[in-house]
Design a protein around this motif. Structure first.
Motif, short mmCIF file in Angstrom:
data_model
loop_
_atom_site.label_atom_id
_atom_site.label_comp_id
_atom_site.label_asym_id
_atom_site.label_seq_id
_atom_site.Cartn_x
_atom_site.Cartn_y
_atom_site.Cartn_z
N ARG A 112 -2.59 -2.98 -9.08
CA ARG A 112 -3.26 -1.79 -9.64
C ARG A 112 -4.38 -1.33 -8.71
NH1 ARG A 112 -2.36 -4.62 -14.54
NH2 ARG A 112 -4.46 -5.55 -14.47
N ALA A 113 -5.13 -2.27 -8.16
CA ALA A 113 -6.20 -1.91 -7.22
C ALA A 113 -5.63 -1.26 -5.97
CB ALA A 113 -7.01 -3.14 -6.86
N TRP A 114 -4.53 -1.82 -5.49
CA TRP A 114 -3.93 -1.29 -4.26
C TRP A 114 -3.37 0.11 -4.47
CZ3 TRP A 114 -4.62 -2.16 0.55
CH2 TRP A 114 -3.74 -1.63 1.51
N ILE A 117 -14.78 0.00 -7.22
CA ILE A 117 -13.95 -1.18 -6.99
C ILE A 117 -14.08 -2.16 -8.15
CG2 ILE A 117 -13.96 -1.03 -4.48
CD1 ILE A 117 -16.31 -3.01 -4.48
N GLY A 118 -13.05 -2.98 -8.32
CA GLY A 118 -13.05 -3.98 -9.39
C GLY A 118 -12.57 -5.32 -8.88
N ALA A 119 -12.23 -6.21 -9.80
CA ALA A 119 -11.84 -7.57 -9.44
C ALA A 119 -10.58 -7.60 -8.59
CB ALA A 119 -11.65 -8.40 -10.71
N PRO A 143 -1.07 -4.85 2.89
CA PRO A 143 -0.25 -5.04 1.70
C PRO A 143 0.19 -6.49 1.48
CG PRO A 143 0.40 -3.03 2.81
CD PRO A 143 -0.57 -3.74 3.73
N GLU A 144 0.22 -7.29 2.55
CA GLU A 144 0.60 -8.70 2.41
C GLU A 144 -0.39 -9.46 1.52
OE1 GLU A 144 1.12 -10.61 6.20
OE2 GLU A 144 2.04 -8.82 7.08
N ALA A 145 -1.62 -8.94 1.42
CA ALA A 145 -2.66 -9.63 0.66
C ALA A 145 -2.70 -9.21 -0.81
CB ALA A 145 -4.02 -9.38 1.30
N VAL A 146 -1.79 -8.35 -1.21
CA VAL A 146 -1.78 -7.86 -2.59
C VAL A 146 -0.92 -8.79 -3.43
CG1 VAL A 146 -1.23 -5.91 -4.09
CG2 VAL A 146 -2.09 -5.50 -1.77
N ARG A 147 -1.55 -9.51 -4.35
CA ARG A 147 -0.86 -10.51 -5.16
C ARG A 147 -1.16 -10.29 -6.65
NH1 ARG A 147 -1.33 -14.60 -1.00
NH2 ARG A 147 -0.86 -13.40 0.91
N GLY A 148 -0.16 -10.17 -7.46
CA GLY A 148 -0.36 -10.09 -8.90
C GLY A 148 -0.64 -8.68 -9.40
N PRO A 149 -0.51 -8.47 -10.69
CA PRO A 149 -0.64 -7.12 -11.27
C PRO A 149 -2.00 -6.49 -11.09
CG PRO A 149 -0.46 -8.80 -13.00
CD PRO A 149 -0.14 -9.48 -11.72
N GLU A 150 -3.07 -7.27 -11.21
CA GLU A 150 -4.42 -6.71 -11.09
C GLU A 150 -4.64 -6.16 -9.68
OE1 GLU A 150 -8.70 -7.88 -12.89
OE2 GLU A 150 -7.79 -9.41 -11.60
#
Length: 221
Positions: A82-84, A49-51, A72-79
Motif C-alpha cells: 500500500r505504501a509503495w 509517510i507511514g509504517a 520494488p524488491e524491498a516491498v514485502r507484505g500488504p502494508e
C-alpha cells in the motif's frame, strides 16, 4: 530532450512562487526544452509517510539495495505494498526528470507541509539523484538573505539546497527568490514595497534566464 518536473506547493492559487514557476516553464518551452510534468502538491497533497514506508527503508538498508530500479524488491507484505502504491508514481516522475523545479514559499521559517510530505515519500536511504538539477523558486514574507538579521532563521531555501546536496548528492542546486512579499498586505512593511517589487522583478528575470540556460544545456548534453 531534457525533461522538467514542476512542483507547486503554495496554498495560494495566485502566489509569487506560482508566477515564478510559470515564467520558468514559459522560458523552458520557448528555449526548446522537452516535456513538462506538473504536480500541484497543495491542490492534490500526497499523504504523510507511514509504517509501510519505514519498513521499505529498513529492508533497503538491511539488504544493501541502493539502485532505485531495485526498490520494488524491498516491498514485502500488504502494508508495504500500500505504501509503495503511493510512492511509485511520485518516484517515476522524479527519476524521469532531468530538471526538478520546486515552487516553495516560506511558511513559518520552513517549507510547506505539502512539500515536506512529497520529499519524505520519494526519499530513501543512500539515494543518489545526481546529475539531475534542482531549482527552488522561493518567496518569503520578510527579508532572509545574506547579511540580514533574519538570515539565521532561513530553514527553507537553505534547508532544501542542503538536503539535495547532502542526501541526493546533487551539487547543481539553484535558488531564485523574492523577498518581502508581506509588504503587499502588511501596513508595517508598506515602506518596503518598492524593495519587494524589485526583488520579484529580478526573480522573474532570473527564472526565465535559468530556464533557457538549462533547456539549452539539456539539448546539448
Amino acid at each position: 530532450m531534457p525533461r522538467l518536473l514542476h512542483l507547486n506547493s503554495s496554498a495560494r492559487t495566485d502566489s509569487v512562487t506560482r508566477r515564478l514557476g510559470a515564467a520558468f516553464v514559459r522560458g523552458w518551452r520557448e528555449a526548446g526544452g522537452g516535456a513538462v510534468v506538473h504536480r500541484d502538491l497543495a491542490a492534490e497533497p500526497v499523504p504523510p509517510i507511514g509504517a509501510g514506508w519505514t519498513g521499505i527503508c529498513d529492508t533497503l538498508l538491511r539488504e544493501g539495495i541502493t539502485e532505485i530500479a531495485r526498490y520494488p524488491e524491498a516491498v514485502r507484505g500488504p502494508e508495504q505494498r500500500r505504501a509503495w502504491a503511493v510512492v511509485a508514481p511520485l518516484l517515476a516522475e522524479l527519476t524521469a526528470a532531468d530538471v526538478v523545479l520546486i515552487g516553495a514559499p516560506m511558511y513559518n521559517f520552513g517549507v510547506p507541509a505539502a512539500l515536506k510530505a512529497w520529499i519524505d515519500q520519494v526519499t530513501f536511504p543512500k539515494m543518489v539523484l545526481a546529475p539531475r538539477r534542482f531549482v527552488v523558486l522561493s518567496a518569503r514574507g520578510g527579508a532572509y538573505g545574506p547579511g540580514t538579521p533574519r538570515e539565521p532563521f532561513d530553514h527553507q531555501g537553505r534547508y532544501l539546497l542542503d538536503f539535495f546536496r547532502g542526501h541526493y548528492a546533487v551539487e547543481d542546486g539553484r535558488l531564485i527568490g523574492a523577498e518581502l512579499v508581506n509588504a503587499t498586505v502588511d501596513p508595517a512593511l508598506a515602506a518596503r514595497l518598492p524593495q519587494h517589487r524589485d526583488s520579484a522583478a529580478r526573480a522573474l528575470e532570473q527564472a526565465d534566464a535559468l530556464a533557457r540556460e538549462l533547456a539549452a544545456a539539456g539539448r546539448e548534453g
